[in-house]
Design a protein around this motif. Structure first.
Motif, PDB file in Angstrom:
ATOM      1  N   ARG A   1       0.830  -1.212   0.000  1.00  0.00           N
ATOM      2  CA  ARG A   1       0.000   0.000   0.000  1.00  0.00           C
ATOM      3  C   ARG A   1       0.859   1.256   0.000  1.00  0.00           C
ATOM      4  O   ARG A   1       0.535   2.255  -0.628  1.00  0.00           O
ATOM      5  CB  ARG A   1      -0.919  -0.011   1.234  1.00  0.00           C
ATOM      6  CG  ARG A   1      -1.940   1.108   1.238  1.00  0.00           C
ATOM      7  CD  ARG A   1      -2.908   0.941   2.386  1.00  0.00           C
ATOM      8  NE  ARG A   1      -3.887   2.015   2.409  1.00  0.00           N
ATOM      9  CZ  ARG A   1      -4.988   2.042   1.668  1.00  0.00           C
ATOM     10  NH1 ARG A   1      -5.219   1.050   0.823  1.00  0.00           N
ATOM     11  NH2 ARG A   1      -5.833   3.042   1.760  1.00  0.00           N
ATOM     12  N   SER A   2       1.974   1.200   0.726  1.00  0.00           N
ATOM     13  CA  SER A   2       2.865   2.361   0.746  1.00  0.00           C
ATOM     14  C   SER A   2       3.468   2.615  -0.628  1.00  0.00           C
ATOM     15  O   SER A   2       3.651   3.774  -1.029  1.00  0.00           O
ATOM     16  CB  SER A   2       3.970   2.151   1.777  1.00  0.00           C
ATOM     17  OG  SER A   2       4.714   0.983   1.469  1.00  0.00           O
ATOM     18  N   LEU A   3       3.798   1.531  -1.363  1.00  0.00           N
ATOM     19  CA  LEU A   3       4.325   1.698  -2.709  1.00  0.00           C
ATOM     20  C   LEU A   3       3.282   2.310  -3.636  1.00  0.00           C
ATOM     21  O   LEU A   3       3.608   3.144  -4.494  1.00  0.00           O
ATOM     22  CB  LEU A   3       4.794   0.349  -3.262  1.00  0.00           C
ATOM     23  CG  LEU A   3       6.031  -0.264  -2.602  1.00  0.00           C
ATOM     24  CD1 LEU A   3       6.337  -1.629  -3.194  1.00  0.00           C
ATOM     25  CD2 LEU A   3       7.236   0.663  -2.762  1.00  0.00           C
ATOM     26  N   GLU A   4       2.036   1.902  -3.454  1.00  0.00           N
ATOM     27  CA  GLU A   4       0.964   2.474  -4.273  1.00  0.00           C
ATOM     28  C   GLU A   4       0.783   3.962  -3.990  1.00  0.00           C
ATOM     29  O   GLU A   4       0.616   4.766  -4.908  1.00  0.00           O
ATOM     30  CB  GLU A   4      -0.354   1.735  -3.997  1.00  0.00           C
ATOM     31  CG  GLU A   4      -1.517   2.232  -4.827  1.00  0.00           C
ATOM     32  CD  GLU A   4      -2.801   1.501  -4.501  1.00  0.00           C
ATOM     33  OE1 GLU A   4      -3.865   1.927  -4.983  1.00  0.00           O
ATOM     34  OE2 GLU A   4      -2.737   0.495  -3.755  1.00  0.00           O
TER      35      GLU A   4
ATOM     36  N   LEU B   1       3.114   5.946  -2.863  1.00  0.00           N
ATOM     37  CA  LEU B   1       4.284   6.629  -3.400  1.00  0.00           C
ATOM     38  C   LEU B   1       4.155   6.817  -4.906  1.00  0.00           C
ATOM     39  O   LEU B   1       4.511   7.880  -5.445  1.00  0.00           O
ATOM     40  CB  LEU B   1       5.544   5.827  -3.068  1.00  0.00           C
ATOM     41  CG  LEU B   1       6.878   6.441  -3.523  1.00  0.00           C
ATOM     42  CD1 LEU B   1       7.087   7.795  -2.853  1.00  0.00           C
ATOM     43  CD2 LEU B   1       8.030   5.503  -3.216  1.00  0.00           C
ATOM     44  N   ALA B   2       3.637   5.801  -5.587  1.00  0.00           N
ATOM     45  CA  ALA B   2       3.437   5.915  -7.034  1.00  0.00           C
ATOM     46  C   ALA B   2       2.418   7.002  -7.366  1.00  0.00           C
ATOM     47  O   ALA B   2       2.598   7.762  -8.331  1.00  0.00           O
ATOM     48  CB  ALA B   2       2.993   4.573  -7.598  1.00  0.00           C
ATOM     49  N   GLN B   3       1.353   7.083  -6.576  1.00  0.00           N
ATOM     50  CA  GLN B   3       0.363   8.129  -6.796  1.00  0.00           C
ATOM     51  C   GLN B   3       0.962   9.513  -6.553  1.00  0.00           C
ATOM     52  O   GLN B   3       0.686  10.461  -7.299  1.00  0.00           O
ATOM     53  CB  GLN B   3      -0.839   7.905  -5.882  1.00  0.00           C
ATOM     54  CG  GLN B   3      -1.663   6.673  -6.224  1.00  0.00           C
ATOM     55  CD  GLN B   3      -2.801   6.459  -5.246  1.00  0.00           C
ATOM     56  OE1 GLN B   3      -2.910   7.144  -4.229  1.00  0.00           O
ATOM     57  NE2 GLN B   3      -3.652   5.481  -5.542  1.00  0.00           N
TER      58      GLN B   3
ATOM     59  N   ALA C   1       4.178  10.364  -6.850  1.00  0.00           N
ATOM     60  CA  ALA C   1       5.072  10.659  -7.976  1.00  0.00           C
ATOM     61  C   ALA C   1       4.278  11.002  -9.229  1.00  0.00           C
ATOM     62  O   ALA C   1       4.664  11.881 -10.005  1.00  0.00           O
ATOM     63  CB  ALA C   1       5.995   9.470  -8.243  1.00  0.00           C
ATOM     64  N   GLY C   2       3.145  10.299  -9.423  1.00  0.00           N
ATOM     65  CA  GLY C   2       2.302  10.592 -10.572  1.00  0.00           C
ATOM     66  C   GLY C   2       1.743  12.005 -10.529  1.00  0.00           C
ATOM     67  O   GLY C   2       1.663  12.687 -11.563  1.00  0.00           O
ATOM     68  N   ARG C   3       1.358  12.468  -9.350  1.00  0.00           N
ATOM     69  CA  ARG C   3       0.837  13.825  -9.220  1.00  0.00           C
ATOM     70  C   ARG C   3       1.924  14.859  -9.492  1.00  0.00           C
ATOM     71  O   ARG C   3       1.693  15.870 -10.160  1.00  0.00           O
ATOM     72  CB  ARG C   3       0.269  14.042  -7.823  1.00  0.00           C
ATOM     73  CG  ARG C   3      -1.067  13.360  -7.577  1.00  0.00           C
ATOM     74  CD  ARG C   3      -1.798  14.016  -6.446  1.00  0.00           C
ATOM     75  NE  ARG C   3      -2.067  15.418  -6.751  1.00  0.00           N
ATOM     76  CZ  ARG C   3      -2.382  16.333  -5.837  1.00  0.00           C
ATOM     77  NH1 ARG C   3      -2.450  16.002  -4.563  1.00  0.00           N
ATOM     78  NH2 ARG C   3      -2.614  17.574  -6.191  1.00  0.00           N
TER      79      ARG C   3
END
Length: 369
Positions: free
Chosen positions: A1-4, A6-8, A10-12
């Motif tokens: 969940r933390s990786l998800e 972090l990906a969100q 970075a995406g923003r």
């Protein structure tokens, strides 16, 4: 969940950066900087308009002078665009109703702006390298561009991005924030002439580092990084303040947000504020000690120092002195030690038509024999 998460995140940040990269205004500003800088790096001139080779030590200050101004303009303009975009599109209440903390709304905008500003020096570096490729005869030094321009330029760009987002977060409108940033640009340009010569008096200001393709930066680069460490501490405090005062929901007034600061200043936020404050005090004290106590701070081009020199010694200007007719010098340079050893002889000729009672000389260095 933390990786998800972090990906969100970075995406923003990437979304905010793409918004600027695709903007016609950004491309126009880059082309303007390129157009202003290219003639200067193609035909660099020095003292008495003597034409210089396009060495890295010559090109870097030229592209700095032009691209750094454009970089601050980009930060000022898009800092307002990013912070106020949701409000202008009337979707801020939807975004603010999400369970994201303030930093998750603020930090991607700052990082997106910082990515754009960090990419801008790459265009500047290409502008500096182009004359070296076209003219030949000059070695291209990517390592020097990296250490002299890209790395310090990236840190300076992040500092400006933090300041631009902080100003807009506290401003009652985008245009008020632009006004503050405009005053900041004016202060950077005219502040030294107004008496604000010391770099600690203007946010993000760092003393110029003399460059040499033979001697590098000597110890001046280390001194400049002390100033960047100090401004990094200030930027961290500004980030904490922007996080605590980030406008959210229907309440846009500043006073209610200020009253909520004590309740929000806990946990990691309080620790970051305390660490940044400690770094601010320690690095600032070290700089003040070295520039104002241990050494004599000489501002700008030293006009005040030269004026005092002239007042003290101008009375000797008309004293007859011999002319130098022949010079023999043996010079040994030690760039790594910041030292030069000079031995030689002068042939002096009295062609004044009068008797010379006393010779006047200037002490130019140490260990003269």
């Amino acid at each position: 969940r933390s990786l998800e998460a972090l990906a969100q995140f970075a995406g923003r940040a990437g979304m905010e950066a793409r918004y600027i990269f695709k903007s016609p205004v950004f491309l126009i500003l880059l082309l303007m900087a390129f157009g202003f800088a290219l003639p200067s790096v193609l035909t660099p001139t020095g003292w008495m308009d003597v034409t210089l080779y396009p060495l890295t030590a010559v090109s870097v200050p030229t592209i700095e002078a032009i691209f750094d101004t454009i970089l601050i303009i980009i930060a000022a303009y898009y800092g307002g665009e990013l912070v106020w975009r949701e409000r202008e599109w009337k979707i801020h209440e939807i975004v603010d109703s999400t369970p994201l903390p303030q930093w998750a709304l603020m930090l991607p905008k700052m990082l997106g702006l910082a990515l754009v500003l960090v990419a801008t020096p790459l265009v500047a570096m290409a502008t500096g390298i182009l004359p070296q490729l076209l003219g030949g005869g000059v070695d291209i030094a990517p390592g020097e561009y990296l250490l002299w321009y890209l790395l310090p330029g990236a840190v300076d760009a992040i500092l400006v991005a933090v300041f631009a987002v902080f100003v807009q977060a506290l401003s009652p409108s985008k245009y008020a924030g632009w006004g503050v940033m405009f005053l900041y640009i004016i202060l950077l340009i005219f502040g030294p002439a107004m008496g604000l010569q010391h770099p600690l008096l203007i946010y993000g200001n760092v003393p110029a580092v003399p460059l040499s393709d033979m001697g590098g930066t000597a110890n001046a680069a280390g001194a400049s990084w002390w100033f960047r460490l100090f401004w990094a501490a200030v930027a961290a405090l500004l980030l904490v303040a922007a996080h605590l005062l980030w406008p959210r929901g229907a309440e846009q007034r500043l006073k209610p947000r200020l009253r909520r600061i004590p309740a929000r200043l806990n946990g990691p936020t309080g620790f970051l504020a305390a660490a940044a404050t400690a770094l601010f005090v320690l690095s600032g004290s070290w700089i003040v000690w070295n520039t104002l106590v241990l050494n004599d701070f000489r501002a700008g081009d030293g006009q005040a120092w030269f004026a005092e020199y002239e007042k003290r010694f101008f009375r000797y200007a008309s004293v007859p002195q011999p002319a130098v007719r022949h010079v023999e010098l043996d010079v040994a340079l030690y760039p790594e030690r910041i030292r030069a050893e000079v031995r030689g002889r002068y042939r002096l000729v009295n062609d004044t038509g009068s008797r010379i009672e006393r010779l006047h000389g200037r002490l130019l260095g140490h260990d003269l024999t």
